[in-house]
Write a protein that holds these residues in place. Structure first.
Motif, PDB file in Angstrom:
ATOM      1  N   ILE A 327      14.983  30.684  41.676  1.00 68.77           N
ATOM      2  CA  ILE A 327      15.430  31.670  42.659  1.00 68.77           C
ATOM      3  C   ILE A 327      15.742  30.991  43.988  1.00 68.77           C
ATOM      4  O   ILE A 327      16.742  31.303  44.651  1.00 68.77           O
ATOM      5  N   TRP A 360       8.909  32.395  46.676  1.00 69.40           N
ATOM      6  CA  TRP A 360      10.089  32.548  45.826  1.00 69.40           C
ATOM      7  C   TRP A 360       9.738  32.997  44.414  1.00 69.40           C
ATOM      8  O   TRP A 360      10.470  33.796  43.824  1.00 69.40           O
ATOM      9  N   TRP A 364       9.980  37.036  46.127  1.00 72.53           N
ATOM     10  CA  TRP A 364      11.423  37.189  45.917  1.00 72.53           C
ATOM     11  C   TRP A 364      11.745  37.620  44.482  1.00 72.53           C
ATOM     12  O   TRP A 364      12.848  38.113  44.219  1.00 72.53           O
ATOM     13  N   ASP A 365      10.806  37.459  43.572  1.00 73.89           N
ATOM     14  CA  ASP A 365      11.042  37.839  42.174  1.00 73.89           C
ATOM     15  C   ASP A 365      10.605  39.271  41.875  1.00 73.89           C
ATOM     16  O   ASP A 365      10.787  39.757  40.768  1.00 73.89           O
ATOM     17  N   ARG A 371      18.262  41.527  46.084  1.00 76.44           N
ATOM     18  CA  ARG A 371      18.330  40.364  46.961  1.00 76.44           C
ATOM     19  C   ARG A 371      19.058  40.661  48.263  1.00 76.44           C
ATOM     20  O   ARG A 371      18.737  40.082  49.307  1.00 76.44           O
TER      21      ARG A 371
END
Length: 443
Positions: A327, A360, A364-365, A371
């Protein structure tokens, strides 16, 4: 409960209904017309099916963001037509779909030809940057540079009508579908899996191809067990257009051999179902090198093809790190991440591992925000904290995640109200410079 339908692809058939089916798949930015000059010879032995990528050639604009999704849509289209086994020739992105079929659905594929293809198309950064260019400036910069990527200089100068056809073909593509196709190519990398391809494969490349040239072709041949290489002299990326006779001859010889092998080994014959294809209304016309335009028939939507669920296993810190690294590369770019990791040492290495795994690989996942939304939040937080160096990095990331310069401006205006005008003033200065650098059309 609602039943999800898989969008099918715009297609056309040529050739006798009882002949084996041979599929011809186009490249990014092109239409099925790129194979116009191969069809008259191929239909003497095969029932040729050509299709358009989503949003190309007047096809419905249903973006497909991965090669796997494109292959699923193609199989849904073939299932609706009763085509169970087939030969397949694809150019560039069309070739990537062929590789995906050979890896995930080998029982459907009898023989494969990969034209101007690669197990990995450049770097993810290159295609994500192209998406930023299209999102900001539209398709005109890409269209104007297409002849330089697709043809040799001599051919482009001698064939101005075909050169203009190439430019118009790109201009009439749906921008959102083009960007999604760029994302599909950015994520495509099957180098470790090539050895699992078991179908007879022809790898065909133009000697002057500067996009996916002979080096990439040799990588495919080295990795695929039953593959042979054909290099066509005096041709660039769109070799079926530039050297049509040579490509036709190579395809005929390759697929004729594959069909004979199928009969000799007693495997099922490659035939379409007897049900005829119903003609349909005229779709949006597209430019073609042939004098007469070809009218695509309507496609028939069918139910989505399901896949077997993989057994669940516990997620480990190593998994989180690998996910986070993937990512982090997708959002910030390979070059940036490789630079950060290269600078890490015994003192800072553990911190970079923590950031990759936790920020990340976990935050972020998470599925709660897409996103684009995460980029909006991140930009605002960096403005508030005055972290201008990181703001530059994440402005680039925001463009890659799909935010337009206009949307970034709105985020910074919102931040000016709640974070303060001086902070926003500095942020606008940094973001403006990054946007200029990232969105200037390539010369």
């Amino acid at each position: 409960m609602s039943e999800t339908k898989t969008p099918t692809l715009q297609y056309r058939f040529d050739g006798p209904e009882d002949a084996p089916v041979l599929i011809l798949a186009p490249s990014l930015g092109t239409t099925w017309h790129m194979f116009d000059r191969q069809v008259p010879e191929l239909v003497k032995q095969w029932r040729v099916l050509r299709f358009d990528l989503p949003g190309h050639g007047g096809a419905p604009a249903h973006p497909a963001g991965s090669v796997a999704e494109l292959s699923t849509r193609l199989l849904a289209t073939l299932d609706s037509l009763g085509v169970h086994r087939f030969g397949y020739a694809g150019c560039a992105l069309g070739g990537a779909v062929g590789v995906e079929l050979a890896l995930r659905h080998p029982e459907r594929l009898a023989s494969l030809a990969l034209v101007a293809a690669s197990p990995r198309f450049g770097t993810p950064d290159e295609f994500r940057q192209r998406g930023v260019t299209v999102r900001t400036n539209g398709l005109d910069p890409i269209a104007r540079s297409a002849p330089d990527r697709w043809f040799t200089g001599g051919f482009a100068a001698a064939q101005p009508a075909i050169t203009e056809w190439a430019v118009q073909m790109v201009r009439t593509t749906d921008p959102g579908c083009y960007i999604a196709s760029c994302e599909a190519l950015a994520a495509f990398d099957v180098r470790p899996e090539l050895g699992r391809i078991g179908v007879p494969t022809l790898v065909l490349v133009g000697s002057e191809d500067q996009v996916t040239g002979p080096a990439e072709a040799r990588t495919l041949v080295a990795g695929i067990r039953d593959a042979r290489l054909a290099v066509v002299p005096g041709a660039s990326h769109l070799v079926p257009v530039e050297q049509p006779a040579a490509v036709t001859d190579l395809l005929v010889r390759h697929f004729s051999t594959a069909w004979q092998q199928t009969l000799d080994t007693g495997r099922p014959a490659l035939r379409a179902a007897a049900a005829p294809v119903t003609p349909a209304p005229v779709a949006t016309p597209t430019p073609a090198p042939a004098p007469a335009s070809l009218t695509p028939p309507r496609t028939v939507p069918v139910a989505e093809i399901g896949s077997a669920a993989e057994p669940q296993r516990p997620v480990t810190p190593s998994d989180r790190y690998e996910t986070g690294l993937k990512i982090r590369r997708e959002v910030l770019g390979d070059a940036h991440v490789e630079g950060v990791l290269a600078r890490a040492d015994a003192f800072s290495g553990d911190f970079e591992e923590l950031v990759t795994r936790y920020a990340w690989g976990e935050v972020w996942d998470r599925p709660g925000l897409d996103r684009k939304s995460r980029s909006c939040v991140t930009l605002t937080a960096l403005v508030a904290g005055g972290h201008l160096e990181d703001l530059a990095v994440h402005t680039r990331a925001a463009l890659r995640n799909g935010l337009t310069p206009q949307e970034i401006k709105e985020v910074l205006l919102q931040a000016a109200v709640y974070c303060g005008v001086p902070a926003a003033n500095s942020a606008f200065r940094v973001a403006r410079q990054v946007i200029r650098e990232e969105t200037m059309p390539a010369e």
